[in-house]
Design an enzyme around this catalytic site. Structure first.
Site, PDB file in Angstrom:
ATOM      1  N   HIS A 163       0.833  -1.207   0.000  1.00  0.00           N
ATOM      2  CA  HIS A 163       0.000   0.000   0.000  1.00  0.00           C
ATOM      3  C   HIS A 163       0.867   1.256   0.000  1.00  0.00           C
ATOM      4  O   HIS A 163       2.056   1.205   0.261  1.00  0.00           O
ATOM      5  CB  HIS A 163      -0.960   0.016   1.205  1.00  0.00           C
ATOM      6  CG  HIS A 163      -0.315  -0.188   2.534  1.00  0.00           C
ATOM      7  ND1 HIS A 163      -0.288  -1.420   3.182  1.00  0.00           N
ATOM      8  CD2 HIS A 163       0.351   0.656   3.345  1.00  0.00           C
ATOM      9  CE1 HIS A 163       0.352  -1.298   4.336  1.00  0.00           C
ATOM     10  NE2 HIS A 163       0.747  -0.061   4.465  1.00  0.00           N
ATOM     11  N   HIS A 177       3.176  11.707  -9.348  1.00  0.00           N
ATOM     12  CA  HIS A 177       1.758  11.389  -9.557  1.00  0.00           C
ATOM     13  C   HIS A 177       1.495   9.927  -9.207  1.00  0.00           C
ATOM     14  O   HIS A 177       2.412   9.126  -9.083  1.00  0.00           O
ATOM     15  CB  HIS A 177       1.333  11.648 -10.997  1.00  0.00           C
ATOM     16  CG  HIS A 177       2.165  10.946 -12.031  1.00  0.00           C
ATOM     17  ND1 HIS A 177       3.153  11.574 -12.771  1.00  0.00           N
ATOM     18  CD2 HIS A 177       2.177   9.650 -12.445  1.00  0.00           C
ATOM     19  CE1 HIS A 177       3.698  10.705 -13.604  1.00  0.00           C
ATOM     20  NE2 HIS A 177       3.138   9.537 -13.424  1.00  0.00           N
ATOM     21  N   GLU A 222      -3.859   3.903   1.451  1.00  0.00           N
ATOM     22  CA  GLU A 222      -4.173   4.133   2.869  1.00  0.00           C
ATOM     23  C   GLU A 222      -4.135   5.638   3.116  1.00  0.00           C
ATOM     24  O   GLU A 222      -3.066   6.248   3.145  1.00  0.00           O
ATOM     25  CB  GLU A 222      -3.163   3.415   3.771  1.00  0.00           C
ATOM     26  CG  GLU A 222      -3.403   3.646   5.258  1.00  0.00           C
ATOM     27  CD  GLU A 222      -2.412   2.912   6.150  1.00  0.00           C
ATOM     28  OE1 GLU A 222      -1.902   1.841   5.720  1.00  0.00           O
ATOM     29  OE2 GLU A 222      -2.128   3.414   7.258  1.00  0.00           O
ATOM     30  N   ASN A 249      -5.485  13.516   9.779  1.00  0.00           N
ATOM     31  CA  ASN A 249      -5.085  13.890  11.134  1.00  0.00           C
ATOM     32  C   ASN A 249      -6.076  14.930  11.644  1.00  0.00           C
ATOM     33  O   ASN A 249      -6.334  15.934  10.959  1.00  0.00           O
ATOM     34  CB  ASN A 249      -3.656  14.468  11.134  1.00  0.00           C
ATOM     35  CG  ASN A 249      -2.619  13.398  10.819  1.00  0.00           C
ATOM     36  OD1 ASN A 249      -2.527  12.406  11.544  1.00  0.00           O
ATOM     37  ND2 ASN A 249      -1.888  13.556   9.734  1.00  0.00           N
ATOM     38  N   GLU A 254      -2.195  10.582 -12.980  1.00  0.00           N
ATOM     39  CA  GLU A 254      -2.063  10.396 -14.425  1.00  0.00           C
ATOM     40  C   GLU A 254      -3.034   9.303 -14.846  1.00  0.00           C
ATOM     41  O   GLU A 254      -3.008   8.199 -14.262  1.00  0.00           O
ATOM     42  CB  GLU A 254      -0.629   9.992 -14.767  1.00  0.00           C
ATOM     43  CG  GLU A 254      -0.384   9.793 -16.243  1.00  0.00           C
ATOM     44  CD  GLU A 254       1.009   9.281 -16.531  1.00  0.00           C
ATOM     45  OE1 GLU A 254       1.624   8.660 -15.650  1.00  0.00           O
ATOM     46  OE2 GLU A 254       1.488   9.511 -17.663  1.00  0.00           O
TER      47      GLU A 254
HETATM   48  C1  LIG Z   1       5.357   6.837 -18.450  1.00  0.00           C
HETATM   49  C2  LIG Z   1       4.261   7.741 -17.971  1.00  0.00           C
HETATM   50  O1  LIG Z   1       3.656   7.126 -16.869  1.00  0.00           O
HETATM   51  C3  LIG Z   1       4.748   9.057 -17.487  1.00  0.00           C
HETATM   52  O2  LIG Z   1       4.356   9.478 -16.433  1.00  0.00           O
HETATM   53  S1  LIG Z   1       5.744   9.960 -18.495  1.00  0.00           S
HETATM   54  C4  LIG Z   1       4.803  11.497 -18.466  1.00  0.00           C
HETATM   55  C5  LIG Z   1       5.699  12.668 -18.631  1.00  0.00           C
HETATM   56  N1  LIG Z   1       6.661  12.736 -17.548  1.00  0.00           N
HETATM   57  C6  LIG Z   1       7.525  13.751 -17.478  1.00  0.00           C
HETATM   58  O3  LIG Z   1       7.520  14.674 -18.271  1.00  0.00           O
HETATM   59  C7  LIG Z   1       8.512  13.654 -16.347  1.00  0.00           C
HETATM   60  C8  LIG Z   1       9.396  14.872 -16.287  1.00  0.00           C
HETATM   61  C9  LIG Z   1       8.689  16.088 -15.732  1.00  0.00           C
HETATM   62  N2  LIG Z   1       9.566  17.221 -15.808  1.00  0.00           N
HETATM   63  C10 LIG Z   1       8.304  15.823 -14.256  1.00  0.00           C
HETATM   64  O4  LIG Z   1       9.169  16.000 -13.407  1.00  0.00           O
HETATM   65  O5  LIG Z   1       7.146  15.420 -14.027  1.00  0.00           O
HETATM   66  C11 LIG Z   1       4.802  13.854 -18.579  1.00  0.00           C
HETATM   67  O6  LIG Z   1       4.454  14.332 -17.525  1.00  0.00           O
HETATM   68  N3  LIG Z   1       4.441  14.317 -19.767  1.00  0.00           N
HETATM   69  C12 LIG Z   1       3.542  15.458 -19.853  1.00  0.00           C
HETATM   70  C13 LIG Z   1       2.781  15.356 -21.148  1.00  0.00           C
HETATM   71  O7  LIG Z   1       1.953  16.259 -21.372  1.00  0.00           O
HETATM   72  O8  LIG Z   1       2.994  14.391 -21.893  1.00  0.00           O
HETATM   73 ZN   LIG Z   2       3.539   8.141 -14.979  1.00  0.00          ZN
END
Ligand SMILES: C[C@@H](O)C(=O)SC[C@H](NC(=O)CC[C@H](N)C(=O)O)C(=O)NCC(=O)O
Ligand SMILES: [Zn+2]
Length: 468
Positions: free
Chosen positions: A98, A167, A149, A153, A215
């Protein structure tokens, strides 16, 4: 009071015999606050056999050792011990259990997660003496799904999520449809549906009521929709090595994205489309992040938290909670900070108990929820299923909260429960293991003992033990 007397193991070289002594079985009929019965149970103590193996390393050819020989033997054995510890990690049966984080309004979050993200509320647990309440949510039975979980508080309605937390990832079959639903419910969409920059997967980003980013990833049907915890790290290879060595995780995928100046590594115990994985993100040139005070930790299951702690130390992790049992119950945990300071907790495998049904005698209060705090199997058979010892005892701790939650009505006790019916005078039908019954005393008595303000009466609960 309960006295646990560790005795020199005379039964098996790798198990320790504990004798749990307490009041006689007649306690079932007297409202004693703590019910303990005389019984015997085994705790397999893998580190003992580990110790056994280590001790063999010191024997020279003639049985004795010279000083220099002793030193090189000691160095050799240290290296071997370390090698054993790290090798063991790869064989330990592990799972992501978790993730724990704080929210400012439990019901607001539960509503969002259940109505917008399709999660199920498993249970809530109020701990008034510690002034916090937990809520447990997931997409399926908790013995096979990754659980959220939530912690509320008392009196704290806002947290700083910080810059290091990225995320949570939720796999859905239609991102656009999910986004429309979230908008209709007044949710916040921070990134409209579309292919991920530099890739093809259709994603979207939303925020929950506390500002945690989720995400949404468009994927086919999956057993585990909760698929990612993204944390930002300052040195990706250092983190990959740590989670491989200390936690036995596999590097499932690594992807560099020079156009957007970041690299990600997916770490876990099985394929991304079937398991929750850690998504470690390195942003070029960024070595440290403010972690805020909202995100707490992930918990990973292990067969032996003592050996897990050894491997963590050998892998450069910092132990923040020495391995050992949680107060009042037998579940054992250890906790550490990874090289970036992210906290990870290891729990020994505890079977999950689902209360299929229970019946209470008329009582001055009805029960709002009746949920097991933990149950610890007394060992694991080679097949990986939970073992029962010679007389089939399990040990478990149950916390029962009365509906009006008045202080003092929260009852915990540790009892040994045989998985056969001769132990339960009130068992209605003999159900073969792993079903067992937590049997009550006669209506005059009280299996769970009197509590300060009232007597909670329990007749019986049918427990189906679902092990790992
Ligand atoms: C693989 C998939 O689960 C991802 O989360 S990649 C998504 C991508 N990630 C980043 O850009 C990481 C670097 C960023 N600077 C951070 O620190 O979050 C992402 O967020 N893409 C945005 C988009 O619009 O595609
Ligand atoms: Zn991701």
């Amino acid at each position: 009071m309960v006295r646990i007397i560790p005795m020199a193991s005379s039964i098996k070289p790798h198990s320790r015999l504990w004798v749990l002594q307490g009041t006689p079985a007649s306690a079932f009929l007297s409202p004693s606050p703590i019910l303990i019965v005389e019984s015997l149970y085994f705790i397999s103590h893998a580190s003992q056999s580990f110790g056994l193996r280590t001790s063999k390393l010191f024997k020279g050819k003639s049985g004795g050792v010279s000083l220099s020989g002793a030193r090189s033997a000691a160095q050799a054995s240290t290296a071997t011990t370390q090698e054993n510890a790290l090798e063991w990690v790869k064989k330990d049966k592990r799972r992501m259990l978790h993730v724990v984080y704080c929210v400012g309004d439990l019901d607001r979050t539960i509503k969002f997660y259940t109505e917008c993200l399709g999660m199920k509320l498993l249970r809530k647990r109020d701990i008034p003496e510690e002034r916090y309440t937990n809520a447990f949510l997931c997409y399926g039975p908790e013995d096979s799904h990754f659980v959220i979980e939530l912690t509320y508080n008392y009196g704290v309605d806002k947290y700083d999520i910080g810059a290091g937390f990225g995320h949570f990832g939720i796999a859905v079959d239609d991102v656009a449809k999910t986004v429309d639903l979230i908008k209709a419910k007044g949710g916040i969409v921070t990134r409209e549906p579309g292919p991920v920059k530099g890739g093809q997967t259709v994603i979207a980003f939303i925020e929950d009521p506390d500002g945690y980013k989720f995400e949404l990833l468009e994927r086919g049907p999956t057993l585990e929709p909760f698929c990612q915890i993204m944390l930002r790290v300052g040195d990706l290879d250092r983190s990959i090595e740590f989670y491989q060595k200390a936690y036995g995780m596999e590097l499932l995928r690594k992807r560099d994205n020079p156009e957007y100046k970041y690299t990600i590594a997916m770490m876990g115990y099985g394929p991304e489309d079937k398991n929750a994985v850690m998504e470690l993100t390195y942003n070029y040139g960024v070595t440290e992040y403010d972690k805020g005070n909202a995100y707490a930790q992930i918990a990973i299951g292990s067969d032996d938290v003592y050996r897990t702690a050894e491997a963590i130390k050998l892998s450069g992790g910092k132990i923040t909670r020495e391995p050992g049992p949680l107060p009042g119950i037998s579940t054992k945990i250890t906790a550490c900070h990874d090289p970036d300071g992210w906290k990870t907790c290891s729990h020994d495998f505890v079977g999950h108990v689902s209360w299929s049904n229970f019946e209470f005698l008329a009582s001055s209060r009805s029960y709002s929820d009746f949920h097991p705090v933990a149950i610890v199997f007394n060992g694991r058979c080679k097949s990986g299923s939970p073992c029962v010892n010679v007389n089939g005892c399990f040990i478990f701790s149950v916390r029962i909260c009365c509906s009006d939650g008045l202080p003092g009505c929260d009852l915990s006790y540790v009892a040994l429960l045989r998985n056969s019916t001769e132990f339960c005078p009130f068992a209605r039908d003999s159900q073969p293991s792993p079903h067992a019954r937590l049997c009550g005393a006669s209506s005059a008595g009280n299996l769970l003992g009197a509590v300060t303000t009232t007597t909670c009466l329990l007749r019986w609960a049918c427990i189906s033990l679902v092990g790992y």
